[in-house]
Design a protein around this motif. Structure first.
Motif, short mmCIF file in Angstrom:
data_model
loop_
_atom_site.label_atom_id
_atom_site.label_comp_id
_atom_site.label_asym_id
_atom_site.label_seq_id
_atom_site.Cartn_x
_atom_site.Cartn_y
_atom_site.Cartn_z
N SER A 15 0.95 -1.25 0.00
CA SER A 15 0.17 0.05 -0.19
C SER A 15 0.90 1.32 0.10
O SER A 15 0.52 2.27 0.50
N THR B 96 -0.55 4.68 -0.70
CA THR B 96 -1.70 5.03 -0.06
C THR B 96 -1.41 5.37 1.48
O THR B 96 -2.44 5.66 2.26
N GLU C 43 -1.88 7.93 -9.47
CA GLU C 43 -2.60 8.58 -8.11
C GLU C 43 -2.14 9.98 -8.11
O GLU C 43 -2.87 11.05 -7.33
N HIS D 161 -9.44 9.63 1.18
CA HIS D 161 -9.76 8.66 0.34
C HIS D 161 -9.33 7.22 0.73
O HIS D 161 -9.90 6.26 0.34
N TYR D 162 -8.35 7.03 1.65
CA TYR D 162 -7.64 5.91 1.71
C TYR D 162 -7.39 5.61 3.43
O TYR D 162 -7.48 4.38 3.59
#
Length: 330
Positions: free
Chosen positions: A52, A55, A221, A239-240
């Motif tokens: 990840s 993010t 992104e 968003h994450y």
């Protein structure tokens, strides 16, 4: 007979398409509410697994473990850029492309400071505390575990052959200006821009303006963040980021699991102003993934799945009836 079978078969194919889609589609995930105000804490960020990388958010509030060390670090020199240290392999191709583009434009760039381990950040932060005191140091040097440099995705850039970037407003130099205008096209974004009113400390980032500090998010992104007009911190939080800033616990909605990175809550370098925050962090248990919730429906079956099964039964009965008609005379 072929004409009689055509409609039932089409319906059967539709049912077959609906069944796996309804059974396996993950629910939409929404991040936790409004962006928190700037305050210090030691909450383990979610997500924080190595996959990840684009993010994962660290800031004044959120952190990673002292043992967080990306497994794919490679020398920055593999990108054909001058300077010391390491960066994650996921960023190397776009770093190479950006370095070449800057050189073609006549505004060459170089690396000043890339990946830093937790121990490196301890030394750096404590050094600035000794120079300016704790209250000033936290505005321009992240506490250990809170630095984007530890993610292995961040570089403090400078002008090739032009000395250190960490003096003055690098964004007003030819290389710094080119980076501010073009780095996002290659997946890199300035993490700590000026505040909206031109102040050096930006409440949107909870950090001092650093025109040389860029983080890699990947081209897709970075394009989204650039288009949104938000800072990296604002965009990732919206968003994450999947952790409750009041409790430090992961949200009940799905987050990436299992964690590939350690879940240990690190103990920060001892400073008087941090003691209460560090004690709270040590007492907080490492979060575990929330169990999946039941989707309800008849006999525990998702309603869409149940409906699709019903359609399939009716269609099969229709096919059998049509076949009998087609085999009889006349």
């Amino acid at each position: 007979m072929r004409r009689a079978l055509r409609a039932p078969l089409a319906a059967l194919f539709l049912a077959a398409a609906v069944l796996p889609a309804s059974a396996g589609a993950p629910p939409d995930v929404e991040a936790v509410g409004p962006l928190p105000k700037c305050h210090l804490d030691d909450i383990m960020t979610v997500p924080r697994d190595y996959d990840s990388w684009s993010t994962t958010l660290v800031d004044w509030l959120l952190k990673v473990s002292r043992r967080y060390e990306p497994p794919d670090l490679v020398p920055v020199g593999e990108a054909g850029i001058a300077g010391p240290g390491y960066i994650r392999a996921v960023a190397i191709d776009d770093l190479r492309a950006m370095t070449r583009a800057a050189a073609r434009n006549g505004t060459p760039i170089a690396v000043n400071s890339p990946y830093r381990s937790y121990a490196d950040q301890v030394a750096s932060f404590n050094g600035w505390v000794n120079v300016d005191g704790y209250d000033d140091a936290i505005t321009y040097s992240q506490r250990p575990g809170h630095s984007e440099h530890q993610l292995g995705l961040t570089i403090d850039f400078m002008t090739l052959g032009g000395g250190s970037a960490l003096q003055g407003d690098w964004a007003t130099t030819p290389s710094g200006k080119w980076m501010a205008e073009n780095a996002w096209k290659y997946g890199w974004l300035m993490s700590y821009p000026l505040s909206d009113d031109g102040e050096l400390f930006n409440p949107r980032t909870c950090f001092h303006y650093e025109p040389w500090h860029y983080r890699y998010l990947g081209r897709a992104e970075a394009r989204k963040v650039h288009s949104s007009g938000l800072t990296i911190r604002e965009y990732l939080w919206k968003h994450y980021t999947m952790v409750d800033p009041r409790t430090g616990e992961p949200l009940a909605t799905p987050a990436p699991t299992p964690f590939a990175s350690p879940t240990e809550v690190p103990t920060l370098a001892a400073t008087p102003s941090q003691s209460a925050s560090a004690a709270a962090a040590s007492a907080r248990a490492a979060p575990s993934a929330a169990p999946p919730s039941s989707s309800g429906g008849l006999l525990g079956i998702d309603p869409l799945v149940f409906a699709a099964l019903g359609v399939a039964v009716v269609v099969l009965a229709g096919i059998a009836f049509a076949a009998r008609r087609g085999s009889s005379p006349g």
